[in-house]
Design an enzyme around this catalytic site. Sequence first.
Site: not given
Ligand code: NAD
Length: 349
Positions: A65, A78, A210, A236, A302
């Site tokens: 993105e 970004k 997650t 997101d 998001v």
């Molecule tokens: P990551 O892959 O490091 O961690 C995600 C974790 O979720 C993993 O440890 C995984 O085992 C766990 N998980 C998956 N399914 C699960 C479930 N059903 N129950 C419990 N745990 C579960 O990812 P991250 O960098 O920590 O990012 C997490 C999410 O946040 C991603 O989807 C990312 O796109 C999103 N994100 C959103 C924003 C925002 O501004 N809203 C910013 C950054 C990341």
Amino acid sequence: MTIAPSEKAYVPFVSVDHMMKLVHHIGMEPMLRGLAEYIEADFRRWNLFDKTPRIASHSEEGVIELMPTSDGEVYGFKYVNGHPKNTKAGLQTVTAFGLLANVGNGYPVLLSEMTVLTALRTAATSAMVARHLAPKGSDTMAMIGAGAQSEFQSLAMKALVGLKSVRLYDIDAAATKKAARNLSGMGLEVVTCRSAEAAMEGAQIITTCTADKQYATILSDNMVGSGVHINAIGGDCPGKTELAPAILHRSSIFVEYPEQTRIEGEIQQLDADHPVTEFWRVLAGEVPGRTSAEQITLFDSVGFAIEDFSALRYIRDHIGGTDYYRDLDLLADPDDPRDLFGMVMRAAP
Ligand code: NAD
């Protein structure tokens, strides 16, 4: 913020190593508070900004993105990806870099890594919002998903909301263990839990973070009682959500930029005219935030371009006088601006 055109045609570049050193130089919690201040200041002048849903390129594996915005003086964007399967290959789910430029002459004035900075700004945004919407005196958070973002989320809630206890759950016990280890000695009580339900016991704030490219049900309706604040971070992308739709129907929903959130957030599961509140209006005093103790407030996060712009602004304002950047030869600088060709020819070996 005014950014003077640089006299030399160099662009300050903040690497991952620099960013980590800057975090230690400023301190993790002061930096989270500082970022939240910058983000809140920019949310308060929301109408000044150019806004557009981010430009997403989707694939089977994930998404890439671009997130641009401008306040008329400074332009920023970004580049960020989201690839849930990456961690299995030893790669980050989310990586990013970003740039600020002078609107007056179009010249870049900062290039920075944003993988670490995204985790910091996401956490700062979550906590800034929770400070306005979570029940008064909130001191316990359920942290569901203990991946890369989770410790930042927990510490930002401590620094800005006064969190005392975090209850961790991840389907992967190794991730829960990692987060518990990282958070020990940081001034938070850390409780590891065997289920999302257990993590939610006694929590006033529930953070879902997650990563899975599907309509997941991390929280089902019967798990969520009244009077809580849900900080939904992980949903997101189109087709990627964490909450059962019934929870959304019981919640007062707050979003960053509705045009983007309706495509990417939890509310993609709702009718396009389902009422939501733009969070900046709460800061502007135009609409109330939490109005009762029983209300469920939901921040359907998001991640929006203005948060990245604010974070880059913060970095730009804090690297001066430090060694935590280097000058990058990113801009061609011929003596005669129209003699680009001559400059290339004079560089012949
Ligand atoms: P990551 O892959 O490091 O961690 C995600 C974790 O979720 C993993 O440890 C995984 O085992 C766990 N998980 C998956 N399914 C699960 C479930 N059903 N129950 C419990 N745990 C579960 O990812 P991250 O960098 O920590 O990012 C997490 C999410 O946040 C991603 O989807 C990312 O796109 C999103 N994100 C959103 C924003 C925002 O501004 N809203 C910013 C950054 C990341």
